[in-house]
Design a protein around this motif. Structure first.
Motif, PDB file in Angstrom:
ATOM      1  N   ASP A 145      60.481 147.613  33.014  1.00 37.66           N
ATOM      2  CA  ASP A 145      58.983 148.023  33.386  1.00 37.66           C
ATOM      3  C   ASP A 145      58.814 149.498  33.559  1.00 37.66           C
ATOM      4  N   ARG A 146      59.329 150.107  32.763  1.00 37.35           N
ATOM      5  CA  ARG A 146      59.349 151.505  32.675  1.00 37.35           C
ATOM      6  C   ARG A 146      57.980 151.967  32.204  1.00 37.35           C
ATOM      7  N   PRO A 147      57.337 153.016  32.427  1.00 32.21           N
ATOM      8  CA  PRO A 147      55.883 153.735  32.334  1.00 32.21           C
ATOM      9  C   PRO A 147      55.981 153.667  30.778  1.00 32.21           C
ATOM     10  N   ASP A 148      54.839 153.017  29.931  1.00 31.27           N
ATOM     11  CA  ASP A 148      54.522 153.311  28.594  1.00 31.27           C
ATOM     12  C   ASP A 148      55.651 152.544  27.772  1.00 31.27           C
ATOM     13  N   ALA A 149      56.446 151.900  28.337  1.00 33.30           N
ATOM     14  CA  ALA A 149      57.654 151.464  27.588  1.00 33.30           C
ATOM     15  C   ALA A 149      57.055 150.082  26.717  1.00 33.30           C
ATOM     16  N   VAL A 150      56.049 149.392  26.925  1.00 30.63           N
ATOM     17  CA  VAL A 150      55.526 148.407  26.160  1.00 30.63           C
ATOM     18  C   VAL A 150      54.846 148.680  24.945  1.00 30.63           C
ATOM     19  N   HIS A 151      54.293 149.960  25.349  1.00 33.42           N
ATOM     20  CA  HIS A 151      53.318 150.619  24.382  1.00 33.42           C
ATOM     21  C   HIS A 151      54.313 151.123  23.153  1.00 33.42           C
ATOM     22  N   GLN A 152      55.162 151.853  23.729  1.00 31.34           N
ATOM     23  CA  GLN A 152      56.163 152.511  22.659  1.00 31.34           C
ATOM     24  C   GLN A 152      57.062 151.383  21.989  1.00 31.34           C
ATOM     25  N   MET A 153      57.365 150.271  22.529  1.00 31.77           N
ATOM     26  CA  MET A 153      58.032 149.129  21.767  1.00 31.77           C
ATOM     27  C   MET A 153      57.078 148.665  20.728  1.00 31.77           C
ATOM     28  N   ARG A 154      55.692 148.327  21.208  1.00 23.48           N
ATOM     29  CA  ARG A 154      54.845 147.757  20.195  1.00 23.48           C
ATOM     30  C   ARG A 154      54.843 148.706  19.157  1.00 23.48           C
ATOM     31  N   ILE A 155      54.636 150.199  19.404  1.00 22.65           N
ATOM     32  CA  ILE A 155      54.400 150.917  18.137  1.00 22.65           C
ATOM     33  C   ILE A 155      55.790 150.923  17.064  1.00 22.65           C
ATOM     34  N   ALA A 156      56.896 150.948  17.809  1.00 23.29           N
ATOM     35  CA  ALA A 156      58.283 150.841  17.100  1.00 23.29           C
ATOM     36  C   ALA A 156      58.034 149.373  16.146  1.00 23.29           C
ATOM     37  N   VAL A 157      57.552 148.407  16.836  1.00 23.14           N
ATOM     38  CA  VAL A 157      57.697 147.209  16.046  1.00 23.14           C
ATOM     39  C   VAL A 157      56.898 147.053  14.897  1.00 23.14           C
ATOM     40  N   ARG A 158      55.511 147.886  15.264  1.00 19.59           N
ATOM     41  CA  ARG A 158      54.521 147.993  14.140  1.00 19.59           C
ATOM     42  C   ARG A 158      54.880 148.731  12.722  1.00 19.59           C
ATOM     43  N   ARG A 159      55.711 149.852  13.270  1.00 18.69           N
ATOM     44  CA  ARG A 159      56.272 150.964  12.334  1.00 18.69           C
ATOM     45  C   ARG A 159      57.187 150.167  11.523  1.00 18.69           C
ATOM     46  N   LEU A 160      58.166 149.323  12.113  1.00 21.90           N
ATOM     47  CA  LEU A 160      58.961 148.421  11.332  1.00 21.90           C
ATOM     48  C   LEU A 160      58.407 147.482  10.224  1.00 21.90           C
ATOM     49  N   ARG A 161      57.336 146.782  10.843  1.00 22.25           N
ATOM     50  CA  ARG A 161      56.652 146.056  10.179  1.00 22.25           C
ATOM     51  C   ARG A 161      55.767 146.562   8.957  1.00 22.25           C
ATOM     52  N   SER A 162      55.256 147.355   9.245  1.00 22.46           N
ATOM     53  CA  SER A 162      54.502 148.332   8.146  1.00 22.46           C
ATOM     54  C   SER A 162      55.470 148.540   7.179  1.00 22.46           C
ATOM     55  N   THR A 163      56.766 149.025   7.359  1.00 30.78           N
ATOM     56  CA  THR A 163      57.644 149.542   6.476  1.00 30.78           C
ATOM     57  C   THR A 163      57.813 148.170   5.475  1.00 30.78           C
ATOM     58  N   LEU A 164      58.286 147.198   6.098  1.00 26.64           N
ATOM     59  CA  LEU A 164      58.856 146.031   5.558  1.00 26.64           C
ATOM     60  C   LEU A 164      57.630 145.377   4.556  1.00 26.64           C
ATOM     61  N   ARG A 165      56.374 145.394   4.935  1.00 22.26           N
ATOM     62  CA  ARG A 165      55.104 145.111   4.362  1.00 22.26           C
ATOM     63  C   ARG A 165      54.859 145.719   3.115  1.00 22.26           C
ATOM     64  N   ALA A 166      54.816 147.168   3.430  1.00 17.50           N
ATOM     65  CA  ALA A 166      54.389 148.337   2.382  1.00 17.50           C
ATOM     66  C   ALA A 166      55.498 148.210   1.414  1.00 17.50           C
ATOM     67  N   HIS A 167      56.610 148.070   1.442  1.00 14.09           N
ATOM     68  CA  HIS A 167      57.818 148.374   0.619  1.00 14.09           C
ATOM     69  C   HIS A 167      58.341 146.988   0.152  1.00 14.09           C
TER      70      HIS A 167
END
Length: 515
Positions: free
Chosen positions: A251-273
């Motif tokens: 439960d570190r500050p901003d951790a959920v936000h940063q992991m959500r971004i990381a998940v979205r970046r990876l999903r964007s790569t898989l969908r776009a390519h």
């Protein structure tokens, strides 16, 4: 108390007859001083099938020496590891791994329990390399190690004793040039770089259950082929998800936000390519990442909405908030956050999540279809970014054709998601096409930003009537909530006025023409 520092070191095989070379005259070093000898006893912890070791992670409880305690070492680039330290009694019972460390590695253990896998005794002789001011720049440790490793033979457990000698060179200050100079001296004296990354890996070298540990190949700075480009992207993005897991669990500050971004970046790569990847696998992983993103999103959205309303309430004139508006919002936000964490924590400890992580690592090892691997990266980037721009344009056109209302709000939110995906794909493409991809991503981010402000206002406007009803049930005045509701309408008017200009800059130009 938890302490953390970046450890930058190299290990060399000592051999039985190798002699440490003269260390005088090294760049930036004035004197070499002995720092005494130590007797170190360490118990190493891992899963039964050594999942931490497979990820180049070591966890130990060490007694003796100047830094006794619990040590967790996480890889962080070539020759570098992030070392997290806790006092030797942090776990309570000696064989009980402290919760802080266990949470940091749970994603790698994949639900398996941690227990002792080896016991090592080290006789260490230390030397410090000092600069002209007497500050330590590096430390040389000559170690004689004996390891006791439990093994299974014919159904019974036996203990195998292994012994070796090694030399560690660790930077305290300065740069890698000092390590390079030390390595040159050591090699000339007959010492060679260790073939395994840690004492534990060496202790388990003949264990049939021990994973094969290989250093990850460095990603090319400017990948020329689709294979190089996507292999680097997918591997880095999967690693980012794993790295952030422990921070979310703690439960570190901003951790959920940063992991959500990381998940979205990876999903964007898989969908776009997807045409360049193993399409069936990539689509399946994208679907599972969408599930994970939703789990993280519910927790993140409740946090963002609470902060947004609290900040707006703070700025209200006192006359506009006759009741305890800020207190009520804080209580409501905290309760929403607690409720959202329950399913998130359950998801992170589920078999579904652990299976997803394992599948992502398998994908990262060989993500690109053989038919696409040798295609030129620049041409593929141009094709993908052009398509992403058109995708955003289609959603923008569909949204702007609708009259004001919930349907239009939903369509603009879909356009925001499309702009965010285009931005992430553009940012990842900077390694291939540089500033042109950067400009593309920047303009898509501008569209995403204004649509994000709009969506935040939409969500706040939906939540405020319920908040006002709760306040009324507690005998509190609801005027302040009406003022906040009106403020959301003001945000909607502002963002709707800004959107055409932002989109004109990002959508009407053929940003990908010159790539």
């Amino acid at each position: 108390m938890t302490a953390s520092h970046l450890e930058h070191e190299r290990t060399f095989d000592g051999g039985s007859d190798a002699v440490l070379p003269d260390l005088s005259g090294l760049p930036g070093i004035r004197t070499v001083e002995p720092a005494g000898s130590e007797e170190l006893d360490a118990v190493y912890y891992d899963t039964a099938d050594h999942r931490l070791l497979a990820h180049h992670i070591t966890l130990r409880r060490r007694t003796g020496g100047h830094d006794a305690g619990w040590h967790l070492k996480l890889p962080e680039g070539t020759d570098r590891r992030r070392e997290v330290q806790l006092p030797v009694d942090a776990g309570g019972a000696p064989d009980h791994v402290p919760a802080d460390l266990e949470l940091r590695v749970r994603a790698y253990a994949r639900g398996q329990s941690l227990g002792p896998v080896a016991r090592l005794h080290t006789h260490r002789h230390r030397r410090l390399l000092l600069d002209g001011a007497g500050s330590p720049m590096a430390e040389i440790a000559e170690d004689t190690v004996s390891a006791r490793v439990p093994e299974r033979s014919r159904g019974s457990e036996i203990v195998v004793l292994r012994e070796w000698r090694e030399v560690e060179a660790e930077l305290h200050e300065g740069d890698v040039a000092l390590l390079d100079a030390l390595e040159e001296r050591f090699v000339d004296a007959g010492l060679s770089r260790a073939a395994v990354p840690s004492k534990l890996a060496r202790a388990l070298r003949d264990d049939a259950d021990a994973p094969v540990v290989a250093a990850a190949a460095a990603a090319p700075e400017h990948p020329a082929s689709v294979g190089d480009m996507l292999t680097a992207q997918v591997a880095g993005q999967v690693a980012a998800v794993l790295d952030l897991d422990g921070a979310v669990r703690r439960d570190r500050p901003d951790a959920v936000h940063q992991m959500r971004i990381a998940v979205r970046r990876l999903r964007s790569t898989l969908r776009a390519h997807r045409r360049s990847l193993d399409r069936a696998t990539a689509d399946a992983m994208a679907g599972e990442l969408r599930w994970l993103g939703h789990c993280l999103g519910d927790a993140r959205d409740s946090e963002v909405l609470g902060k947004q309303l609290a900040a707006q309430a703070k700025d209200l004139p006192k006359a506009a908030r006759p009741g305890p508006v800020r207190h009520r919002i804080a209580v409501w936000s905290a309760e929403r956050r607690r409720e959202a964490r329950i399913p998130l924590d359950a998801a992170l400890d589920s078999a579904r999540y652990y299976q997803l992580l394992t599948a992502l690592e398998s994908l990262a090892a060989a993500p690109v279809a053989a038919s696409a691997a040798d295609r030129g990266a620049r041409k593929e980037v141009r094709r993908v970014l052009t398509r992403e721009q058109k995708r955003v344009a289609a959603r923008m056109d569909a949204a702007q054709a609708l009259p004001p209302g919930e349907e239009r709000d939903g369509a603009l939110h879909a356009a925001r998601r499309a702009a965010k995906r285009a931005r992430y794909v553009g940012e990842a493409a900077e390694a291939v096409v540089g500033r042109k991809a950067h400009r593309f991503a920047k303009r898509m981010k501008a569209v995403q930003s204004v649509l994000g402000d709009r969506q935040d206002a939409v969500l706040a406007r939906r939540a405020l009537p319920g908040l006002a009803a709760v306040a009324h049930a507690h005998g509190e005045q609801g005027f302040g909530y009406g003022v906040l509701y009106a403020a959301q309408q003001s945000v909607l008017s502002r963002t709707d006025a800004e959107l055409p200009e932002r989109w004109a800059a990002a959508g009407r130009r053929r940003l990908t023409r010159s790539i």
